[in-house]
Design an enzyme around this catalytic site. Structure first.
Site, mmCIF file in Angstrom:
data_model
loop_
_atom_site.group_PDB
_atom_site.id
_atom_site.type_symbol
_atom_site.label_atom_id
_atom_site.label_comp_id
_atom_site.label_asym_id
_atom_site.label_seq_id
_atom_site.Cartn_x
_atom_site.Cartn_y
_atom_site.Cartn_z
ATOM 1 N N LYS A 228 19.329 5.029 -37.246
ATOM 2 C CA LYS A 228 20.221 5.091 -36.090
ATOM 3 C C LYS A 228 19.933 6.426 -35.419
ATOM 4 O O LYS A 228 20.171 7.482 -36.010
ATOM 5 C CB LYS A 228 21.680 5.023 -36.548
ATOM 6 C CG LYS A 228 22.714 5.275 -35.443
ATOM 7 C CD LYS A 228 24.137 5.093 -35.979
ATOM 8 C CE LYS A 228 25.184 5.374 -34.912
ATOM 9 N NZ LYS A 228 26.563 5.129 -35.412
ATOM 10 N N GLU B 110 25.872 7.633 -30.716
ATOM 11 C CA GLU B 110 27.137 8.155 -31.224
ATOM 12 C C GLU B 110 26.944 9.485 -31.937
ATOM 13 O O GLU B 110 27.445 9.698 -33.044
ATOM 14 C CB GLU B 110 27.800 7.131 -32.146
ATOM 15 C CG GLU B 110 28.107 5.831 -31.426
ATOM 16 C CD GLU B 110 28.858 4.809 -32.278
ATOM 17 O OE1 GLU B 110 28.661 4.789 -33.502
ATOM 18 O OE2 GLU B 110 29.631 4.036 -31.693
ATOM 19 N N ASP C 146 29.609 -4.297 -29.354
ATOM 20 C CA ASP C 146 29.757 -3.735 -30.690
ATOM 21 C C ASP C 146 30.571 -4.633 -31.613
ATOM 22 O O ASP C 146 31.726 -4.319 -31.895
ATOM 23 C CB ASP C 146 30.429 -2.352 -30.571
ATOM 24 C CG ASP C 146 30.313 -1.551 -31.856
ATOM 25 O OD1 ASP C 146 29.784 -2.081 -32.834
ATOM 26 O OD2 ASP C 146 30.765 -0.388 -31.856
ATOM 27 N N GLU D 173 21.334 -7.957 -36.328
ATOM 28 C CA GLU D 173 22.325 -7.245 -37.151
ATOM 29 C C GLU D 173 23.698 -7.879 -36.944
ATOM 30 O O GLU D 173 24.265 -7.836 -35.851
ATOM 31 C CB GLU D 173 22.360 -5.758 -36.773
ATOM 32 C CG GLU D 173 23.332 -4.944 -37.623
ATOM 33 C CD GLU D 173 23.302 -3.439 -37.315
ATOM 34 O OE1 GLU D 173 22.197 -2.850 -37.261
ATOM 35 O OE2 GLU D 173 24.375 -2.856 -37.104
ATOM 36 N N HIS E 31 37.004 -5.086 -27.129
ATOM 37 C CA HIS E 31 37.145 -3.648 -27.369
ATOM 38 C C HIS E 31 38.551 -3.141 -27.035
ATOM 39 O O HIS E 31 38.710 -2.122 -26.359
ATOM 40 C CB HIS E 31 36.103 -2.876 -26.551
ATOM 41 C CG HIS E 31 35.586 -1.671 -27.288
ATOM 42 N ND1 HIS E 31 36.397 -0.638 -27.657
ATOM 43 C CD2 HIS E 31 34.341 -1.347 -27.731
ATOM 44 C CE1 HIS E 31 35.673 0.281 -28.293
ATOM 45 N NE2 HIS E 31 34.426 -0.133 -28.364
ATOM 46 N N ASN F 274 24.910 6.212 -40.310
ATOM 47 C CA ASN F 274 25.246 7.606 -39.995
ATOM 48 C C ASN F 274 24.832 8.384 -41.239
ATOM 49 O O ASN F 274 25.600 8.583 -42.165
ATOM 50 C CB ASN F 274 26.737 7.756 -39.704
ATOM 51 C CG ASN F 274 27.117 6.979 -38.449
ATOM 52 O OD1 ASN F 274 26.363 6.950 -37.477
ATOM 53 N ND2 ASN F 274 28.272 6.328 -38.465
ATOM 54 N N ARG G 148 33.755 1.747 -42.548
ATOM 55 C CA ARG G 148 34.186 0.380 -42.228
ATOM 56 C C ARG G 148 34.229 -0.501 -43.482
ATOM 57 O O ARG G 148 33.979 -1.713 -43.406
ATOM 58 C CB ARG G 148 33.293 -0.250 -41.161
ATOM 59 C CG ARG G 148 33.059 0.612 -39.946
ATOM 60 C CD ARG G 148 34.321 1.229 -39.407
ATOM 61 N NE ARG G 148 34.069 2.124 -38.266
ATOM 62 C CZ ARG G 148 35.045 2.773 -37.640
ATOM 63 N NH1 ARG G 148 36.300 2.654 -38.033
ATOM 64 N NH2 ARG G 148 34.761 3.562 -36.629
ATOM 65 N N ARG H 295 17.279 0.967 -34.838
ATOM 66 C CA ARG H 295 18.420 0.252 -34.247
ATOM 67 C C ARG H 295 18.475 0.394 -32.728
ATOM 68 O O ARG H 295 18.233 1.478 -32.180
ATOM 69 C CB ARG H 295 19.728 0.736 -34.859
ATOM 70 C CG ARG H 295 19.814 0.408 -36.331
ATOM 71 C CD ARG H 295 21.065 0.979 -36.938
ATOM 72 N NE ARG H 295 22.220 0.120 -36.819
ATOM 73 C CZ ARG H 295 23.413 0.525 -36.410
ATOM 74 N NH1 ARG H 295 23.613 1.757 -35.996
ATOM 75 N NH2 ARG H 295 24.422 -0.305 -36.379
ATOM 76 N N ARG I 147 28.135 -0.061 -20.409
ATOM 77 C CA ARG I 147 27.651 0.083 -21.795
ATOM 78 C C ARG I 147 26.919 -1.164 -22.281
ATOM 79 O O ARG I 147 25.957 -1.073 -23.055
ATOM 80 C CB ARG I 147 28.831 0.400 -22.724
ATOM 81 C CG ARG I 147 28.423 0.446 -24.163
ATOM 82 C CD ARG I 147 29.507 0.993 -25.043
ATOM 83 N NE ARG I 147 29.291 0.595 -26.429
ATOM 84 C CZ ARG I 147 30.159 0.776 -27.398
ATOM 85 N NH1 ARG I 147 31.319 1.345 -27.145
ATOM 86 N NH2 ARG I 147 29.890 0.385 -28.628
ATOM 87 N N GLU J 127 35.360 -5.084 -39.354
ATOM 88 C CA GLU J 127 35.919 -3.921 -38.663
ATOM 89 C C GLU J 127 36.793 -4.321 -37.480
ATOM 90 O O GLU J 127 37.839 -3.717 -37.237
ATOM 91 C CB GLU J 127 34.759 -3.033 -38.184
ATOM 92 C CG GLU J 127 35.201 -1.860 -37.332
ATOM 93 C CD GLU J 127 34.034 -1.023 -36.818
ATOM 94 O OE1 GLU J 127 32.865 -1.323 -37.156
ATOM 95 O OE2 GLU J 127 34.287 -0.065 -36.073
HETATM 96 C C1 BDP Z 1 30.630 0.891 -34.759
HETATM 97 C C2 BDP Z 1 31.392 1.497 -35.902
HETATM 98 C C3 BDP Z 1 30.783 2.781 -36.389
HETATM 99 C C4 BDP Z 1 29.302 2.561 -36.667
HETATM 100 C C5 BDP Z 1 28.646 1.995 -35.427
HETATM 101 C C6 BDP Z 1 27.175 1.650 -35.658
HETATM 102 O O1 BDP Z 1 32.713 1.745 -35.474
HETATM 103 O O2 BDP Z 1 31.470 3.188 -37.554
HETATM 104 O O3 BDP Z 1 28.687 3.737 -37.055
HETATM 105 O O4 BDP Z 1 29.277 0.799 -35.062
HETATM 106 O O5 BDP Z 1 26.883 0.474 -35.787
HETATM 107 O O6 BDP Z 1 31.103 -0.401 -34.542
HETATM 108 O O7 BDP Z 1 26.328 2.534 -35.700
#
Ligand code: BDP
Length: 720
Positions: free
Chosen positions: A308, A312, A386, A408, A539, A231, A189, A345, A357, A414
């Site tokens: 994290k 995801e 998000d 945060e 979204h 990540n 991002r 997180r 969600r 993004e």
């Molecule tokens: C989302 C992003 C992704 C991030 C995720 C996060 O698209 O790339 O890894 O948040 O915050 O909005 O972990």
């Protein structure tokens, strides 16, 4: 009279020409951020010139050196002559920088230093031995650095040198940037080039830019930086990388900035050779303890970990049937002997969870309140989905009295047009911070720790910084980095004041520039909301890269990745029912807040479709139908961008040509893309409800199929 006017016009044309010539030589390209230190106008220069002819700084630490060097650099630029450093106050006005311990004159002054803690400062104009002196005093050296930057801000923004009397300290303890930077220098991002961290050349080569990064952050009070992506890659925890991290920490230390790393939960398997990462397994716990010991041997003031987990696809404690507290506490125990923290997180939502969600983070974390070690801080995004263009504040704020929280925010845009759209986020963050949680205070009171007496808490911003010459990919995105720091220092600060300070320091102190520019900035976030996701929609971005509209997408692997999951439009109506008749997400808020959100007549219109599914002919406050209002909002967003463009055009005389042209070009892109968003969205929703456009609304430029067929495989910032 006429003649005077003519003369005036000629003089200003001449001045304009002169200044254009001056601009041509300044080589302004945005690298200097808000720390440009270009000469002040003559009157102010003379006044400050008298008050500050020399600098007396007696402390000897690297931090005092940094403060003194910044004052020298800044004031010599602003005043147009060198600022000599002397050992004691001479016969002219001086700046005196020191702590009571380093400087007897300051100890003797009885300044209110008891109010400013370790990081705050006092700035005061006074007289010592018959001389005019501007005193910058603090308890610790870092307070002197912050005080030096504050004085420079005052000078840059044209404050009078006489009668300065400032007592200030940060309200939030943790003021962090989160870099989503990968070890191969791509930035998740990121829209400003590659990562600043040149891992390959570290630790031997220290790019001078690291120091400028630290200066910029210290100037706004940032006191920590998480170097790596959430990540995470476990490799950053190996010995060779820790040497590189140590080198960066060494550059940042004098500026009061600690380094933190993201910890990949499965690191014990990936780099430790263990068979499991189960947080209750003794071998795993011992591995993390040894790893923490190694890190702190290398970097004694290491800040801690950001994690994290089970989000995801990231590994986490739930892989071993443990909960988030088990995972966080295990890491917290490892860093505890060294004074470190773990920021865990709350951004979690599971593939197999059918719950709305927006509710999942609260459902997961609320029951764990009181189960975390005292050095765990739960890091919560500003809203429950998000980083959408507009979200109501996250219901966890106020609901975790026994667990310190970190806010945060996402500085990188993004979901707000990447680097090319001008969207000042100060207003969005101000809106969140000022929201009343209904639990006895605002969100600001939660994150500054005062509402629940958290020992440590604060704000984290996902950085928008890369190796582009102007740092953030666009000149106006610098304002978001700046505003984040200012709001982390003082979550009650005003977005408008911050915008004005930034505009003055970054471009021009002239009111004729500052007023219209601040107006553009203040209106810009709402404009983006209007042309992308008006009335509480969210979204709806295209898949993966999130570049451009994709409200029609409904074929992704998980229901909650599809825009159709969020807007729920059909022939009858649109919106996500989060009231009791729907997902009941409203009841995660305090009753006083839930009552407002649950009532379509009282909920702010900008959150209407976030909480309600309504018929297309629902009557809005304007008297229009929901459909007509929606279409008009899209159009309003486009119109605002056109206004922004026209205003910027009129400001050409105040701005150096290169930066003016850069911003103008991006505004052209923004207008084009705002129209794209409007037309594609209107074409799509019209295909669902088959309603006519309200009178005057333009026909979409292309067919819906043509919008759907657009594809951008190489859009920036996309991890895959
Ligand atoms: C989302 C992003 C992704 C991030 C995720 C996060 O698209 O790339 O890894 O948040 O915050 O909005 O972990």
């Amino acid at each position: 009279m006429r003649l005077t006017n003519l003369l005036r016009t000629m003089v200003s044309a001449f001045l304009l020409l002169l200044s254009a010539g001056a601009f041509a030589q300044t080589g302004e390209d945005g690298y200097d951020l808000w720390l440009r230190y270009r000469p002040l106008e003559a009157g102010l220069q003379a006044r400050y010139g008298r008050a500050a002819t020399e600098l007396v700084a007696t402390g000897r630490s690297a931090t005092v050196e940094a403060a003194a060097a910044e004052l020298e650099r800044g004031l010599s630029g602003l005043l147009g002559r060198p600022l000599p450093r002397t050992a004691r106050i001479g016969k002219d006005g001086a700046i005196l920088l020191g702590t009571p311990a380093s400087t007897p004159a300051i100890a003797a002054m009885k300044l209110p230093l008891d109010r400013v803690g370790a990081e705050g400062f006092v700035i005061r104009s006074t007289r010592i031995g018959g001389r005019d002196v501007i005193v910058i005093a603090a308890n610790q050296d870092i307070g002197l650095l912050y005080g030096a930057f504050r004085l420079l801000r005052l000078v840059q923004t044209g404050a009078a040198p006489e009668g300065l009397d400032i007592v200030d300290a940060p309200k939030a303890k943790l003021r962090l940037l989160n870099h989503w930077d990968n070890l191969d220098r791509t930035v998740e991002r990121g829209y400003a080039g590659f990562s600043l961290w040149d891992w390959h050349k570290l630790p031997d080569y220290l790019d001078p830019r690291y120091t400028d990064y630290a200066r910029a952050n210290a100037s706004i009070g940032i006191n920590g930086t998480v170097l790596t992506n959430v990540n995470a890659n476990a490799e950053v925890l190996t010995a060779p990388y820790l040497e590189k991290v140590k080198a960066l920490a060494g550059v940042f230390r004098p500026y009061g900035i600690r380094v933190y790393l993201t910890a990949r939960f499965s690191a014990p398997i990936e780099i430790g050779g263990l068979k499991t990462a189960d947080p209750l397994d003794p071998a795993v716990r011992a591995w993390w303890r040894a790893k923490a010991d190694e890190i702190y041997r290398t970097i004694p003031d290491f800040g801690g970990f950001l994690v994290k987990a089970n989000s995801e696809g990231q590994p986490g404690p739930q892989d071993y049937k443990r909960n988030h507290a088990d995972g966080a506490n295990m890491l917290a125990d490892a860093v505890k002997p060294h004074g470190g923290v773990v920021m865990w997180r709350a951004f979690v939502y599971a593939a197999d969870n059918r719950e709305d969600r927006a509710k999942q983070a609260y459902s997961e974390f609320k029951p764990l309140d009181g189960h975390f070690r005292d050095n765990v801080i739960v890091q919560v995004k500003n809203g429950a989905i998000d980083f959408q263009p507009r979200e109501p504040f996250h219901p966890l704020f106020g609901a975790m009295p026994k667990t310190p929280l970190v806010m945060e925010f996402q500085i990188t845009k993004e979901y707000l047009g990447f680097a090319t759209h001008l969207a000042y986020l100060g207003t969005m963050w101000e809106e969140v911070l000022r929201a009343d949680t209904g639990h006895g205070g605002t969100v600001a009171r939660v994150v500054d720790g005062s509402l629940h007496h958290y020992p440590v808490s604060g704000l984290a911003g996902v950085a928008n910084i890369g190796n582009d010459r102007n740092w953030t990919g666009s000149h106006f995105d610098q304002a978001n980095w700046y505003a984040f720091g200012r709001l982390a220092w003082d979550p009650d600060a005003s977005a408008r004041t911050i915008a004005a300070d930034w505009a003055r320091m970054t471009f021009s102190n002239e009111d004729g520039f500052v007023r219209p520019t601040v107006d553009v900035m203040m209106a810009s976030h709402q404009a983006v909301v209007d042309y992308m996701t008006p009335l509480g929609l969210h979204h709806l971005m295209a898949t993966g890269h999130h570049y451009g509209p994709g409200p029609w997408v409904n074929d992704l692997g998980r229901p909650d990745w599809n825009p159709t999951y969020y807007h729920r439009a059909d022939a009858q109506g649109i919106g996500f029912d989060r009231t009791r008749s729907g997902s009941d997400a409203v009841s995660q808020y305090a009753p006083s807040v839930a009552r407002i959100f649950a009532d379509p007549k009282r909920v702010p219109e900008d959150l209407l479709l976030w909480f309600h599914h309504l018929p297309w002919d629902h009557r809005m406050a304007s008297g229009r139908s929901l459909w007509d209002e929606l279409v008009l909002r899209y159009g309003r967003g486009v119109a605002e961008v056109r206004r922004m463009r026209a205003t910027w055009e009129s400001l050409r005389p105040f701005v150096d040509p290169r930066r003016h042209a850069d911003v103008a070009a991006f505004l052209r892109i923004q207008e084009k893309e705002a129209i794209w968003w409007r037309d594609a969205s209107v074409a799509y929703f019209r295909s669902i409800n088959r309603l006519p456009l309200p009178p005057g609304a333009p026909e979409p430029a292309m067919s819906l199929d043509a919008y759907k067929a657009l594809s951008f495989p190489h859009a920036p910032g996309n991890p895959s």
